[in-house]
Motif scaffolding. Structure first.
Motif, PDB file in Angstrom:
ATOM      1  N   GLY A 168       0.815  -1.211   0.000  1.00  0.00           N
ATOM      2  CA  GLY A 168       0.000   0.000   0.000  1.00  0.00           C
ATOM      3  C   GLY A 168       0.846   1.257   0.000  1.00  0.00           C
ATOM      4  O   GLY A 168       0.532   2.226  -0.713  1.00  0.00           O
ATOM      5  N   ALA A 169       1.917   1.262   0.788  1.00  0.00           N
ATOM      6  CA  ALA A 169       2.797   2.427   0.844  1.00  0.00           C
ATOM      7  C   ALA A 169       3.482   2.661  -0.500  1.00  0.00           C
ATOM      8  O   ALA A 169       3.552   3.803  -0.988  1.00  0.00           O
ATOM      9  CB  ALA A 169       3.842   2.238   1.945  1.00  0.00           C
ATOM     10  N   ALA A 170       3.987   1.581  -1.123  1.00  0.00           N
ATOM     11  CA  ALA A 170       4.670   1.707  -2.416  1.00  0.00           C
ATOM     12  C   ALA A 170       3.741   2.304  -3.465  1.00  0.00           C
ATOM     13  O   ALA A 170       4.133   3.181  -4.253  1.00  0.00           O
ATOM     14  CB  ALA A 170       5.193   0.348  -2.877  1.00  0.00           C
ATOM     15  N   LEU A 314      11.787   1.897   0.738  1.00  0.00           N
ATOM     16  CA  LEU A 314      12.954   1.475   1.515  1.00  0.00           C
ATOM     17  C   LEU A 314      12.953   2.169   2.879  1.00  0.00           C
ATOM     18  O   LEU A 314      13.191   1.541   3.918  1.00  0.00           O
ATOM     19  CB  LEU A 314      14.231   1.808   0.746  1.00  0.00           C
ATOM     20  CG  LEU A 314      15.558   1.478   1.443  1.00  0.00           C
ATOM     21  CD1 LEU A 314      15.716  -0.032   1.567  1.00  0.00           C
ATOM     22  CD2 LEU A 314      16.734   2.049   0.653  1.00  0.00           C
ATOM     23  N   PHE A 315      12.651   3.475   2.869  1.00  0.00           N
ATOM     24  CA  PHE A 315      12.554   4.216   4.131  1.00  0.00           C
ATOM     25  C   PHE A 315      11.466   3.622   5.017  1.00  0.00           C
ATOM     26  O   PHE A 315      11.639   3.496   6.242  1.00  0.00           O
ATOM     27  CB  PHE A 315      12.256   5.693   3.852  1.00  0.00           C
ATOM     28  CG  PHE A 315      11.843   6.463   5.067  1.00  0.00           C
ATOM     29  CD1 PHE A 315      12.791   6.899   5.978  1.00  0.00           C
ATOM     30  CD2 PHE A 315      10.499   6.736   5.313  1.00  0.00           C
ATOM     31  CE1 PHE A 315      12.408   7.595   7.124  1.00  0.00           C
ATOM     32  CE2 PHE A 315      10.108   7.430   6.449  1.00  0.00           C
ATOM     33  CZ  PHE A 315      11.065   7.867   7.352  1.00  0.00           C
ATOM     34  N   THR A 316      10.335   3.223   4.426  1.00  0.00           N
ATOM     35  CA  THR A 316       9.235   2.645   5.190  1.00  0.00           C
ATOM     36  C   THR A 316       9.654   1.341   5.855  1.00  0.00           C
ATOM     37  O   THR A 316       9.343   1.085   7.022  1.00  0.00           O
ATOM     38  CB  THR A 316       8.007   2.397   4.281  1.00  0.00           C
ATOM     39  OG1 THR A 316       7.633   3.631   3.671  1.00  0.00           O
ATOM     40  CG2 THR A 316       6.832   1.849   5.073  1.00  0.00           C
ATOM     41  N   TYR A 317      10.370   0.487   5.101  1.00  0.00           N
ATOM     42  CA  TYR A 317      10.912  -0.755   5.670  1.00  0.00           C
ATOM     43  C   TYR A 317      11.715  -0.445   6.936  1.00  0.00           C
ATOM     44  O   TYR A 317      11.517  -1.061   7.995  1.00  0.00           O
ATOM     45  CB  TYR A 317      11.852  -1.429   4.667  1.00  0.00           C
ATOM     46  CG  TYR A 317      11.247  -2.458   3.752  1.00  0.00           C
ATOM     47  CD1 TYR A 317      11.182  -3.792   4.118  1.00  0.00           C
ATOM     48  CD2 TYR A 317      10.785  -2.109   2.488  1.00  0.00           C
ATOM     49  CE1 TYR A 317      10.672  -4.757   3.264  1.00  0.00           C
ATOM     50  CE2 TYR A 317      10.259  -3.056   1.621  1.00  0.00           C
ATOM     51  CZ  TYR A 317      10.208  -4.387   2.019  1.00  0.00           C
ATOM     52  OH  TYR A 317       9.693  -5.330   1.159  1.00  0.00           O
ATOM     53  N   MET A 322      12.587  -0.708  12.640  1.00  0.00           N
ATOM     54  CA  MET A 322      13.240  -0.138  13.816  1.00  0.00           C
ATOM     55  C   MET A 322      12.213   0.345  14.829  1.00  0.00           C
ATOM     56  O   MET A 322      12.432   0.251  16.043  1.00  0.00           O
ATOM     57  CB  MET A 322      14.162   1.006  13.405  1.00  0.00           C
ATOM     58  CG  MET A 322      15.401   0.568  12.648  1.00  0.00           C
ATOM     59  SD  MET A 322      16.534   1.941  12.336  1.00  0.00           S
ATOM     60  CE  MET A 322      17.934   1.064  11.604  1.00  0.00           C
ATOM     61  N   GLY A 323      11.067   0.842  14.326  1.00  0.00           N
ATOM     62  CA  GLY A 323      10.020   1.303  15.226  1.00  0.00           C
ATOM     63  C   GLY A 323       9.411   0.180  16.032  1.00  0.00           C
ATOM     64  O   GLY A 323       9.203   0.297  17.245  1.00  0.00           O
ATOM     65  N   MET A 324       9.150  -0.968  15.371  1.00  0.00           N
ATOM     66  CA  MET A 324       8.522  -2.074  16.105  1.00  0.00           C
ATOM     67  C   MET A 324       9.518  -2.720  17.070  1.00  0.00           C
ATOM     68  O   MET A 324       9.152  -3.101  18.189  1.00  0.00           O
ATOM     69  CB  MET A 324       7.952  -3.110  15.134  1.00  0.00           C
ATOM     70  CG  MET A 324       8.963  -4.002  14.469  1.00  0.00           C
ATOM     71  SD  MET A 324       8.164  -5.338  13.535  1.00  0.00           S
ATOM     72  CE  MET A 324       9.599  -6.334  13.094  1.00  0.00           C
ATOM     73  N   LEU A 336      14.336  -5.881   8.260  1.00  0.00           N
ATOM     74  CA  LEU A 336      15.227  -4.729   8.138  1.00  0.00           C
ATOM     75  C   LEU A 336      16.021  -4.886   6.840  1.00  0.00           C
ATOM     76  O   LEU A 336      16.719  -5.889   6.656  1.00  0.00           O
ATOM     77  CB  LEU A 336      16.173  -4.662   9.335  1.00  0.00           C
ATOM     78  CG  LEU A 336      17.050  -3.413   9.453  1.00  0.00           C
ATOM     79  CD1 LEU A 336      16.195  -2.139   9.528  1.00  0.00           C
ATOM     80  CD2 LEU A 336      17.952  -3.506  10.680  1.00  0.00           C
ATOM     81  N   PRO A 337      15.926  -3.938   5.912  1.00  0.00           N
ATOM     82  CA  PRO A 337      16.511  -4.104   4.576  1.00  0.00           C
ATOM     83  C   PRO A 337      17.994  -4.469   4.588  1.00  0.00           C
ATOM     84  O   PRO A 337      18.799  -3.810   5.239  1.00  0.00           O
ATOM     85  CB  PRO A 337      16.306  -2.719   3.935  1.00  0.00           C
ATOM     86  CG  PRO A 337      15.106  -2.171   4.606  1.00  0.00           C
ATOM     87  CD  PRO A 337      15.191  -2.661   6.031  1.00  0.00           C
TER      88      PRO A 337
END
Length: 368
Positions: A168-170, A314-317, A322-324, A336-337
């Motif tokens: 969805g983000a992409a 990539l930023f969303t990944y 890292m947030g979770m 994590l990419p």
């Protein structure tokens, strides 16, 4: 000096590779490989498997980088149609694993069709907006939202909320970069906020529990809150400089769950500390900055929105993972990419980097 033949071969191999992207990606992959080894030191076969995954990723990156953006654009429609058909097949014939129907069995192996959509959706939408660039109207954005909603709904139904968010983000990034009016964006967010209570009732029990656990992990310390509690302990115990490579107690005493996949950042944080985390975040920042620079300098609408979508995805990944792991976002299955163990996501991300290289290097060749 290389002999003329070898020199020509070397030039042919590297002419469509972007140096900064390649260097940053290789540094993150090397860091990831060392961390995977530490997280799975008692299972050396995983280190070999991840090395093979990275080799396959580099090959995929190189192959995609050789294709000019015009050819990449041609893959949009067939990949999207194939991906949606496979998702429908998953709905009817998919293999159920841990309560989720996400896989298709081919007899000799299993495939996860939702991974195809991470590339197919932005490719399809970028092709669509490029095709209608001269006559873009509000109806085009509505149709693009429909094209995005179909795979999003099919993936969320599996259920696979993590992959649905990434797809969805992409797709949203492409629609946004194609010129979606701010009034529409504000309206969409307002609609989403109004629909939140309805969406809450549609979530599975384990998904609602993850969100509630985020507020108070100690409410279920041995169940839903275990992941967040143990990962935050690992991150905090790393201190400023970390405990050292292979010295992480939370890791090697197996307190961290999924330590070689989704929670590998906790392993890295415990061993490398705040200093190591800062360097890793800097590498991701440089990777995203390079991608946005390529998007800004792209010569066509397709190249611009595609490069922007790949970079922001990539930023969303990175942000979600890292947030979770840090306990500020609910736990979802997002790797994590170039750090997390696993082949499918790594190859998908490598294809994304290959697309950025294709856009950048072929633009430079045209200018020459």
């Amino acid at each position: 000096m290389l002999p003329p033949l070898l020199h020509r071969v070397w030039v042919r191999l590297v002419e469509h590779l972007d140096g900064p992207l390649l260097l940053i990606t290789a540094l993150i992959m090397a860091t990831g490989l060392a961390t995977v080894y530490s997280a799975t030191y008692d299972a050396s076969n995983r280190l070999l498997a991840q090395t093979v995954n990275m080799a396959v990723g580099f090959c995929a990156m190189w192959l995609v980088a050789q294709l000019p953006p015009q050819k990449l654009m041609g893959f949009g429609v067939p990949l999207y149609v194939l991906g949606v058909i496979l998702l429908i097949c998953v709905f009817f014939f998919g293999v159920k694993v841990n309560g989720a129907r996400r896989w298709l069995s081919l007899g000799f192996t299993r495939i996860q069709p939702s991974e195809v959509l991470k590339i197919a959706v932005p490719l399809m939408l970028a092709w669509y907006f490029h095709k209608h660039e001269a006559v873009l109207r509000f109806r085009h954005y509505l149709f693009a939202c429909l094209l995005l909603l179909i795979p999003f709904a099919l993936i969320a139904k599996q259920p696979d909320l993590g992959t649905a968010i990434l797809v969805g983000a992409a797709g949203f990034y492409v629609i946004f970069l194609a010129g979606l009016p701010w009034q529409v964006i504000i309206g969409l967010f307002a609609t989403a906020a109004a629909a939140a209570p309805f969406v809450w009732t549609m979530l599975h029990d384990y998904q609602r529990k993850r969100i509630l656990t985020l507020i108070d992990p100690t409410s279920d310390p041995l169940g839903a809150g275990y992941h967040i509690i143990q990962s935050t302990i690992a991150i905090g115990s790393g201190g400023t400089f970390g405990k050292g490579w292979l010295e992480g107690t939370q890791t090697h005493l197996e307190f961290i769950p999924e330590r070689h996949t989704d929670f590998i950042f906790a392993v890295f944080s415990e061993e490398r500390g705040l200093l190591g985390n800062s360097i890793l975040v800097l590498l991701y920042f440089l990777l995203v900055a390079r991608g946005l620079m390529i998007a800004a300098n792209a010569s066509t609408l397709f190249a611009r929105v595609m490069a922007g979508s790949v970079t922001l995805s990539l930023f969303t990944y990175v942000f979600v993972n890292m947030g979770m792991v840090s306990g500020i976002l609910p736990v979802v299955g997002v790797p994590l990419p170039f750090m997390s163990y696993g082949g499918t996501a790594l190859v998908t991300l490598s294809i994304g980097i290959g697309i950025l290289m294709s856009i950048q290097t072929h633009r430079m060749l045209v200018r020459k």
